[in-house]
Design an enzyme around this catalytic site. Structure first.
Site, PDB file in Angstrom:
ATOM      1  CE  LYS A  96      -5.765  -0.922   2.950  1.00 47.46           C
ATOM      2  NZ  LYS A  96      -6.143  -2.036   2.035  1.00 47.46           N
ATOM      3  CD  GLU A 118      -6.386   8.149   3.556  1.00 46.88           C
ATOM      4  OE1 GLU A 118      -5.957   8.575   4.810  1.00 46.88           O
ATOM      5  OE2 GLU A 118      -5.842   6.806   3.391  1.00 46.88           O
ATOM      6  CB  SER A 384      -2.558  -8.139   0.465  1.00 45.54           C
ATOM      7  OG  SER A 384      -3.558  -8.318  -0.162  1.00 45.54           O
TER       8      SER A 384
HETATM    9  C1  LIG Z   1      -5.785  -1.935   0.547  1.00 45.20           C
HETATM   10  C2  LIG Z   1      -5.405  -3.430   0.256  1.00 45.20           C
HETATM   11  C3  LIG Z   1      -4.435  -3.539  -0.745  1.00 45.20           C
HETATM   12  C4  LIG Z   1      -4.017  -2.441  -1.458  1.00 45.20           C
HETATM   13  O1  LIG Z   1      -2.948  -1.498  -0.752  1.00 45.20           O
HETATM   14  P1  LIG Z   1      -1.375  -1.736  -0.789  1.00 45.20           P
HETATM   15  O2  LIG Z   1      -1.104  -0.434   0.102  1.00 45.20           O
HETATM   16  O3  LIG Z   1      -1.232  -1.775  -2.030  1.00 45.20           O
HETATM   17  O4  LIG Z   1      -1.237  -2.943  -0.119  1.00 45.20           O
HETATM   18  C5  LIG Z   1      -3.972  -4.678  -1.019  1.00 45.20           C
HETATM   19  N1  LIG Z   1      -4.805  -5.788  -0.504  1.00 45.20           N
HETATM   20  C6  LIG Z   1      -5.578  -5.932   0.475  1.00 45.20           C
HETATM   21  C7  LIG Z   1      -6.267  -6.888   0.957  1.00 45.20           C
HETATM   22  C8  LIG Z   1      -6.056  -4.454   0.950  1.00 45.20           C
HETATM   23  O5  LIG Z   1      -7.194  -4.333   1.859  1.00 45.20           O
END
Ligand SMILES: *Cc1c(COP(=O)(O)O)cnc(C)c1O
Length: 402
Positions: A96, A118, A384
């Site tokens: 993010k 938000e 992610s």
């Molecule tokens: C917020 C988040 C997501 C989901 O958001 P996307 O916009 O779909 O990437 C996925 N993995 C993590 C670690 C997050 O913090």
């Protein structure tokens, strides 16, 4: 560096990816959105802007993140060779921050001094507060009162970073109410304020802009796999909440027709109303929070409640570019349930010494099902984020099943 690979996948002038996207907002929001669209069009044409972005990613975020061969997971599953794109190693522990930095730079160029956002579980709020602190900007984060109670630590974290966290008591006191409050603030404070939206969704130009900022993931992964394997992967797998980490990594491979792209949504406890967040399994096209896309809705077109063990995947609508890739059959979308995601969380921790975010655990869980039959193939999984934020949830989840 301007993300050139995207040219063929840009939305049209009205912000549509095929049938999806657009800008479904009240008149009062048109002015700030048009101003943003124009500023982004100008800046994204300037190589210095991308150089500045790259420099922040290197020096503040810690990029590039590694593409790691997961040897023990590969051996355990006995099929495809598995690589992990380690977004969990980015500053603040997830992808993010890439988007937060990109949008703050843009805001600064537009002369804005105040950032609003938000947040649901608080992860996007933390990334935004972090970027705002780094650039010395004022930061206000809107958060549902219900979410604030559930995510005390992230509220504290944002406050440590100097952000003003405002409780939203309207409606269900959760994410969608926080979005409405943030939009109201924006309309009233256009002169000095930028609304830093957290995923590749919402009204044009956000889906495209957030995708561009997250495309660094795919660009790096493509170069890294070519360096390590001497060829492209057969499959790229990522979890899909709003869709930003997935579209970020997919964008590096979308023009390579032989690379399969798989998005994994939250299957929750069952694919039944209110029990999941798998928009492509249980949803249909509709209009939601400024965009046309696949949304979970009832027969009257009202947004349905959602559920996932993972807060970051627990959302009614999916980013419009995914809806388009879905209909084009360029990407396929599947889902895994809460139990499978939690099992994958444990497996990765023990097998590789990496505690993954529960969101990312969904991508791992699908890989566990998919990889064994794929001997001789290569898979990249986008990890992610890291799972430190989720250990309390896991503790309760496992406790409840004993
Ligand atoms: C917020 C988040 C997501 C989901 O958001 P996307 O916009 O779909 O990437 C996925 N993995 C993590 C670690 C997050 O913090």
């Amino acid at each position: 560096m301007q993300p050139k690979t995207h040219n063929s996948n840009s939305p049209d002038d009205r912000g549509y990816f095929g049938d999806y996207g657009g800008r479904f907002v009240p008149d009062t929001l048109m002015a700030p959105l048009l101003q943003l669209e124009q500023a982004y069009a100008e800046l994204s044409a300037q190589p210095e802007f991308w150089r500045e972005f790259e420099s922040m990613l290197t020096n503040f975020v810690g990029r590039e993140t590694p593409l790691q061969y997961a040897s023990r997971l590969t051996e355990k599953l006995g099929g495809a060779k598995i690589y992990l794109k380690r977004e969990d190693l980015a500053h603040t522990g997830a992808h993010k921050i890439n988007n937060a930095i990109g949008q703050i730079l843009l805001a600064r160029h537009m002369g804005k001094t105040r950032i609003i956002a938000e947040t649901g579980a608080g992860q996007h709020g933390v990334a935004t507060a972090t970027a705002a602190a780094q650039f010395g900007m004022k930061c206000v984060v809107y958060m549902g009162a219900e979410d604030m109670a559930r995510q005390e630590m992230n509220v504290f974290r944002m406050r440590l970073l100097g952000a003003d966290v405002v409780a939203v008591n309207a409606g269900s006191r959760t994410l969608k109410d926080a979005v409405s409050e943030a939009m109201r603030d924006w309309v009233g404070n256009i002169a000095d304020t930028h609304y830093l939206l957290g995923s590749a969704l919402g009204p044009h130009p956000y889906p495209r802009m957030v995708r561009d900022f997250q495309s660094v993931i795919g660009r790096e992964a493509r170069e890294q796999i070519l360096a390590q394997e001497g060829k492209l992967p057969d499959t790229v797998i990522a979890c899909v909440g709003g869709g930003s980490n997935a579209i970020g990594i997919f964008s590096g491979f979308v023009n390579d027709k032989d690379v399969a792209l798989i998005g994994v949504e939250a299957g929750g406890t069952a694919i039944a109303a209110g029990e999941h967040a798998a928009r492509f399994a249980g949803g249909k096209p509709g209009i939601f929070q400024g965009m046309k896309t696949y949304i979970l809705q009832d027969n009257d077109g009202q947004a349905s409640p959602t559920h996932s063990v993972s807060a970051g995947l627990d959302y009614t609508g999916v980013g419009p570019e995914h809806a388009w890739l879905h209909d084009l059959k360029r990407a396929t979308y599947t889902n895994v349930n809460d139990d499978e995601a939690v099992a994958a969380f444990h497996l990765l921790a023990r097998t590789e010494g990496i505690i993954p975010a529960l969101e990312s655990s969904h991508a791992i869980a699908y890989t566990i099902k998919f990889a064994p039959a794929m001997k001789g193939k290569t898979i990249i999984v986008n990890l992610s984020g890291r799972g430190d934020k989720d250990i309390g949830i896991i503790q309760k989840y496992d406790g409840a099943r004993k």
